[in-house]
Design an enzyme around this catalytic site. Structure first.
Site, PDB file in Angstrom:
ATOM      1  N   ASN A   1       0.837  -1.211   0.000  1.00 13.39           N
ATOM      2  CA  ASN A   1       0.000   0.000   0.000  1.00 13.39           C
ATOM      3  C   ASN A   1       0.866   1.253   0.000  1.00 13.39           C
ATOM      4  O   ASN A   1       2.007   1.233   0.441  1.00 13.39           O
ATOM      5  CB  ASN A   1      -0.915   0.021   1.230  1.00 13.39           C
ATOM      6  CG  ASN A   1      -1.977  -1.065   1.172  1.00 13.39           C
ATOM      7  OD1 ASN A   1      -2.294  -1.576   0.102  1.00 13.39           O
ATOM      8  ND2 ASN A   1      -2.511  -1.429   2.324  1.00 13.39           N
TER       9      ASN A   1
ATOM     10  N   ALA B   1      -1.474  10.885   9.374  1.00  7.63           N
ATOM     11  CA  ALA B   1      -1.016   9.663  10.038  1.00  7.63           C
ATOM     12  C   ALA B   1      -0.716   8.615   8.989  1.00  7.63           C
ATOM     13  O   ALA B   1      -1.140   8.737   7.842  1.00  7.63           O
ATOM     14  CB  ALA B   1      -2.112   9.120  10.967  1.00  7.63           C
TER      15      ALA B   1
ATOM     16  N   SER C   1      -2.306   5.848   8.138  1.00  7.79           N
ATOM     17  CA  SER C   1      -3.688   5.474   8.488  1.00  7.79           C
ATOM     18  C   SER C   1      -3.995   4.020   8.153  1.00  7.79           C
ATOM     19  O   SER C   1      -5.105   3.542   8.402  1.00  7.79           O
ATOM     20  CB  SER C   1      -4.673   6.399   7.754  1.00  7.79           C
ATOM     21  OG  SER C   1      -4.568   6.195   6.349  1.00  7.79           O
TER      22      SER C   1
ATOM     23  N   SER D   1      -8.371   6.437  17.456  1.00  5.60           N
ATOM     24  CA  SER D   1      -9.031   5.393  16.664  1.00  5.60           C
ATOM     25  C   SER D   1      -9.645   4.303  17.528  1.00  5.60           C
ATOM     26  O   SER D   1      -9.148   3.997  18.618  1.00  5.60           O
ATOM     27  CB  SER D   1      -8.001   4.748  15.740  1.00  5.60           C
ATOM     28  OG  SER D   1      -8.547   3.624  15.094  1.00  5.60           O
TER      29      SER D   1
ATOM     30  N   TYR E   1      -0.668  -0.058  14.594  1.00  6.35           N
ATOM     31  CA  TYR E   1      -1.465   1.146  14.337  1.00  6.35           C
ATOM     32  C   TYR E   1      -2.291   1.499  15.586  1.00  6.35           C
ATOM     33  O   TYR E   1      -2.258   2.636  16.076  1.00  6.35           O
ATOM     34  CB  TYR E   1      -2.380   0.907  13.126  1.00  6.35           C
ATOM     35  CG  TYR E   1      -3.419   1.985  12.940  1.00  6.35           C
ATOM     36  CD1 TYR E   1      -3.081   3.204  12.346  1.00  6.35           C
ATOM     37  CD2 TYR E   1      -4.740   1.802  13.365  1.00  6.35           C
ATOM     38  CE1 TYR E   1      -4.021   4.205  12.188  1.00  6.35           C
ATOM     39  CE2 TYR E   1      -5.691   2.794  13.198  1.00  6.35           C
ATOM     40  CZ  TYR E   1      -5.328   3.994  12.619  1.00  6.35           C
ATOM     41  OH  TYR E   1      -6.268   4.984  12.465  1.00  6.35           O
TER      42      TYR E   1
ATOM     43  N   LYS F   1      -7.934   6.373  -0.843  1.00 10.13           N
ATOM     44  CA  LYS F   1      -7.301   5.476   0.133  1.00 10.13           C
ATOM     45  C   LYS F   1      -7.151   4.070  -0.456  1.00 10.13           C
ATOM     46  O   LYS F   1      -6.713   3.130   0.211  1.00 10.13           O
ATOM     47  CB  LYS F   1      -8.130   5.398   1.414  1.00 10.13           C
ATOM     48  CG  LYS F   1      -8.120   6.690   2.207  1.00 10.13           C
ATOM     49  CD  LYS F   1      -8.964   6.584   3.462  1.00 10.13           C
ATOM     50  CE  LYS F   1      -8.312   5.671   4.471  1.00 10.13           C
ATOM     51  NZ  LYS F   1      -9.048   5.656   5.769  1.00 10.13           N
TER      52      LYS F   1
ATOM     53  N   PHE G   1     -16.320 -11.882   3.620  1.00 10.38           N
ATOM     54  CA  PHE G   1     -15.679 -12.943   4.389  1.00 10.38           C
ATOM     55  C   PHE G   1     -16.761 -13.885   4.912  1.00 10.38           C
ATOM     56  O   PHE G   1     -17.886 -13.451   5.204  1.00 10.38           O
ATOM     57  CB  PHE G   1     -14.890 -12.367   5.572  1.00 10.38           C
ATOM     58  CG  PHE G   1     -13.657 -11.609   5.152  1.00 10.38           C
ATOM     59  CD1 PHE G   1     -12.876 -12.047   4.094  1.00 10.38           C
ATOM     60  CD2 PHE G   1     -13.278 -10.463   5.830  1.00 10.38           C
ATOM     61  CE1 PHE G   1     -11.739 -11.357   3.717  1.00 10.38           C
ATOM     62  CE2 PHE G   1     -12.136  -9.766   5.466  1.00 10.38           C
ATOM     63  CZ  PHE G   1     -11.370 -10.217   4.392  1.00 10.38           C
ATOM     64  N   GLU G   2     -16.388 -15.166   5.064  1.00  8.86           N
ATOM     65  CA  GLU G   2     -17.334 -16.135   5.627  1.00  8.86           C
ATOM     66  C   GLU G   2     -17.793 -15.640   7.000  1.00  8.86           C
ATOM     67  O   GLU G   2     -16.988 -15.090   7.751  1.00  8.86           O
ATOM     68  CB  GLU G   2     -16.635 -17.499   5.772  1.00  8.86           C
ATOM     69  CG  GLU G   2     -16.476 -18.190   4.435  1.00  8.86           C
ATOM     70  CD  GLU G   2     -15.429 -19.312   4.446  1.00  8.86           C
ATOM     71  OE1 GLU G   2     -14.735 -19.473   5.465  1.00  8.86           O
ATOM     72  OE2 GLU G   2     -15.318 -19.992   3.406  1.00  8.86           O
TER      73      GLU G   2
HETATM   74  N1  LIG Z   1     -11.092   6.535   8.122  1.00  5.97           N
HETATM   75  C1  LIG Z   1     -11.282   5.849   9.244  1.00  5.97           C
HETATM   76  O1  LIG Z   1     -12.134   4.949   9.292  1.00  5.97           O
HETATM   77  C2  LIG Z   1     -10.483   6.166  10.484  1.00  5.97           C
HETATM   78  C3  LIG Z   1     -10.812   5.479  11.669  1.00  5.97           C
HETATM   79  C4  LIG Z   1     -10.098   5.782  12.825  1.00  5.97           C
HETATM   80  C5  LIG Z   1      -9.091   6.721  12.800  1.00  5.97           C
HETATM   81  N2  LIG Z   1      -8.771   7.346  11.632  1.00  5.97           N
HETATM   82  C6  LIG Z   1      -7.693   8.337  11.663  1.00  5.97           C
HETATM   83  O2  LIG Z   1      -8.193   9.546  11.144  1.00  5.97           O
HETATM   84  C7  LIG Z   1      -7.168  10.270  10.489  1.00  5.97           C
HETATM   85  C8  LIG Z   1      -7.580  10.571   9.070  1.00  5.97           C
HETATM   86  O3  LIG Z   1      -7.788   9.333   8.405  1.00  5.97           O
HETATM   87  P1  LIG Z   1      -8.263   9.223   6.899  1.00  5.97           P
HETATM   88  O4  LIG Z   1      -9.210   8.103   6.815  1.00  5.97           O
HETATM   89  O5  LIG Z   1      -8.640  10.546   6.402  1.00  5.97           O
HETATM   90  O6  LIG Z   1      -6.901   8.717   6.216  1.00  5.97           O
HETATM   91  P2  LIG Z   1      -6.068   9.309   5.003  1.00  5.97           P
HETATM   92  O7  LIG Z   1      -4.932   8.363   4.800  1.00  5.97           O
HETATM   93  O8  LIG Z   1      -6.966   9.610   3.850  1.00  5.97           O
HETATM   94  O9  LIG Z   1      -5.530  10.689   5.582  1.00  5.97           O
HETATM   95  C9  LIG Z   1      -4.293  10.831   6.233  1.00  5.97           C
HETATM   96  C10 LIG Z   1      -3.525  11.908   5.496  1.00  5.97           C
HETATM   97  O10 LIG Z   1      -2.279  12.105   6.163  1.00  5.97           O
HETATM   98  C11 LIG Z   1      -1.281  12.314   5.178  1.00  5.97           C
HETATM   99  N3  LIG Z   1       0.001  11.950   5.760  1.00  5.97           N
HETATM  100  C12 LIG Z   1       0.471  10.697   6.030  1.00  5.97           C
HETATM  101  N4  LIG Z   1       1.695  10.771   6.553  1.00  5.97           N
HETATM  102  C13 LIG Z   1       2.008  12.083   6.607  1.00  5.97           C
HETATM  103  C14 LIG Z   1       3.153  12.790   7.042  1.00  5.97           C
HETATM  104  N5  LIG Z   1       4.225  12.143   7.519  1.00  5.97           N
HETATM  105  N6  LIG Z   1       3.167  14.133   6.969  1.00  5.97           N
HETATM  106  C15 LIG Z   1       2.083  14.812   6.473  1.00  5.97           C
HETATM  107  N7  LIG Z   1       0.968  14.180   6.039  1.00  5.97           N
HETATM  108  C16 LIG Z   1       0.933  12.839   6.103  1.00  5.97           C
HETATM  109  C17 LIG Z   1      -1.678  11.440   4.012  1.00  5.97           C
HETATM  110  O11 LIG Z   1      -1.112  11.903   2.785  1.00  5.97           O
HETATM  111  C18 LIG Z   1      -3.187  11.546   4.040  1.00  5.97           C
HETATM  112  O12 LIG Z   1      -3.646  12.571   3.177  1.00  5.97           O
HETATM  113  C19 LIG Z   1      -5.911   9.409  10.592  1.00  5.97           C
HETATM  114  O13 LIG Z   1      -5.183   9.841  11.719  1.00  5.97           O
HETATM  115  C20 LIG Z   1      -6.474   8.030  10.838  1.00  5.97           C
HETATM  116  O14 LIG Z   1      -5.551   7.199  11.509  1.00  5.97           O
HETATM  117  C21 LIG Z   1      -9.454   7.099  10.480  1.00  5.97           C
END
Ligand SMILES: NC(=O)c1ccc[n+]([C@@H]2O[C@H](COP(=O)([O-])OP(=O)(O)OC[C@H]3O[C@@H](n4cnc5c(N)ncnc54)[C@H](O)[C@@H]3O)[C@@H](O)[C@H]2O)c1
Length: 335
Positions: free
Chosen positions: A55, A100, A102, A139, A161, A199, A222-223
């Site tokens: 990924n 993050a 993510s 999260s 994570y 994503k 998934f089953e």
């Molecule tokens: N989407 C979900 O279901 C979910 C659930 C729980 C927590 N989260 C948390 O919410 C936040 C946003 O998640 P998302 O779904 O929008 O994910 P996402 O991957 O779309 O967004 C994260 C963004 O951070 C950027 N990024 C990564 N590393 C970086 C770095 N070193 N410096 C600067 N930018 C960086 C990426 O380019 C990306 O645009 C994250 O912290 C994720 O862990 C998301």
């Protein structure tokens, strides 16, 4: 919908991860409802670099920001010089920290801890220096397979994570004790909605099943998918929680879900109803047993009480609201 009365005039807002799914939705929320606020997006965007699981290392995409007219900075939150530059040249009132690694299946423990935990500490120091409110993404992965309903204080992460997000929460508590700024951690459950397409395979199963169905393929589950339950939360309710977390004296760590567990089978059934199809489902063995959450359901009592958060979308409503966007993305990006 606008969630707070304040006009945010003369306020400066930093959104890290603002080219990603949740961050870009926040950016557009402010542009629409608080046009007087200055919004700065910081994101490393995608470079093509991949992790050992194949990924992308970061999922940020310019297309998530088409139409956004605020300032955009391409940069890495691990870059201390960049953070120093932000400290000197800006004066943030609010920091929404969404950047993050993510990807919950990422194996690089070093990069995960550095990016999710260590860089967050530097951002907390920036918030303290600016006397800014910090609202950050924690999260539901902090809970691992902990008993449902999941409650703050009963964590059991089962991947790096989830561990990194729990470490962010520990750090936040330390700062809540020693500093005056408002710090809110939001433990998102499984989020779905517009601007998640980039994503790739880590986008929600709502989008992935939607596109399988639109392609006329049999949805692959998934089953035992009728017994794998998650708290799926629509992006609008995630935005609601973030905006309500801007209110003063709200420091704490809160679950952001619907408070209801639904199955992956439910997703497919609702999508098929909305899309007018009746494709037969295919069931495949679950390769993630051991690191997989089988029942998540957020206890949202404290979130409701402290933030005035009230989820507005049951899964039926969230998917119905999302279907036109699922179709649009299918037409413009997939076909
Ligand atoms: N989407 C979900 O279901 C979910 C659930 C729980 C927590 N989260 C948390 O919410 C936040 C946003 O998640 P998302 O779904 O929008 O994910 P996402 O991957 O779309 O967004 C994260 C963004 O951070 C950027 N990024 C990564 N590393 C970086 C770095 N070193 N410096 C600067 N930018 C960086 C990426 O380019 C990306 O645009 C994250 O912290 C994720 O862990 C998301």
């Amino acid at each position: 919908m606008r969630y707070i009365k304040d006009d945010l005039k003369n306020k400066t807002i930093l959104i890290t991860g603002g080219a990603g799914f949740i961050g870009s939705n926040l950016a557009f929320y402010f542009q629409k409802h608080h046009p007087d606020a200055k919004v700065v997006v910081l994101d490393s965007f995608r470079s093509g670099e991949t992790l050992s699981n194949g990924n992308l290392k970061s999922f940020g995409h310019f297309k998530n920001l088409i139409g956004f007219s605020g300032e955009i900075i391409s940069g890495d939150i691990n870059d201390k010089d960049l953070l120093l530059d932000l400290e000197v040249n800006y004066d943030f009132d609010y920091i929404f920290h969404e950047a993050a690694i993510s990807d919950t299946t990422a194996q690089e423990q070093d990069l995960m801890i550095k990016t999710n935990v260590n860089a967050y500490k530097d951002l907390l120091d920036l918030a303290v220096a600016h006397n800014a409110n910090m609202i950050y993404a924690s999260s539901a992965a902090t809970y691992g397979n902990a008993e449902s309903p999941q409650r703050v204080g009963r964590e059991a992460p089962n991947n790096v994570y989830g561990f990194s997000k729990l470490s962010m929460d520990h750090l936040s508590r330390e700062y809540m004790q020693k500093c005056d700024i408002n710090i809110v951690g939001l433990r998102y459950f499984n989020v779905y909605g517009a601007r998640e397409y980039f994503k790739n395979t880590t986008a929600s199963m709502v989008l992935q099943f939607g596109h399988q169905i639109l392609a006329g393929k049999n949805p692959k589950l998934f089953e035992g998918s009728d017994k794998i339950l998650r708290d799926f939360i629509y992006i609008e309710d995630i935005i609601q929680a973030n905006i309500k977390a801007m209110m003063p004296n709200t420091s704490g760590i809160y679950n952001v879900g619907t408070g209801k567990a639904r199955s992956f089978q439910d997703i497919v059934d609702i999508l098929q109803k909305e899309l007018g199809t009746s494709l037969e489902c295919k069931y495949i063995p679950n390769p993630f047993i051991g690191s997989y959450q089988f029942h998540t359901e957020a206890d949202i009592a404290t979130t409701q009480e402290a933030l005035g958060y009230a989820p507005a979308y049951e899964m039926e409503e969230g998917i119905k609201a999302y279907v036109p966007e699922i179709k649009r993305i299918y037409e413009t990006e997939v076909k």
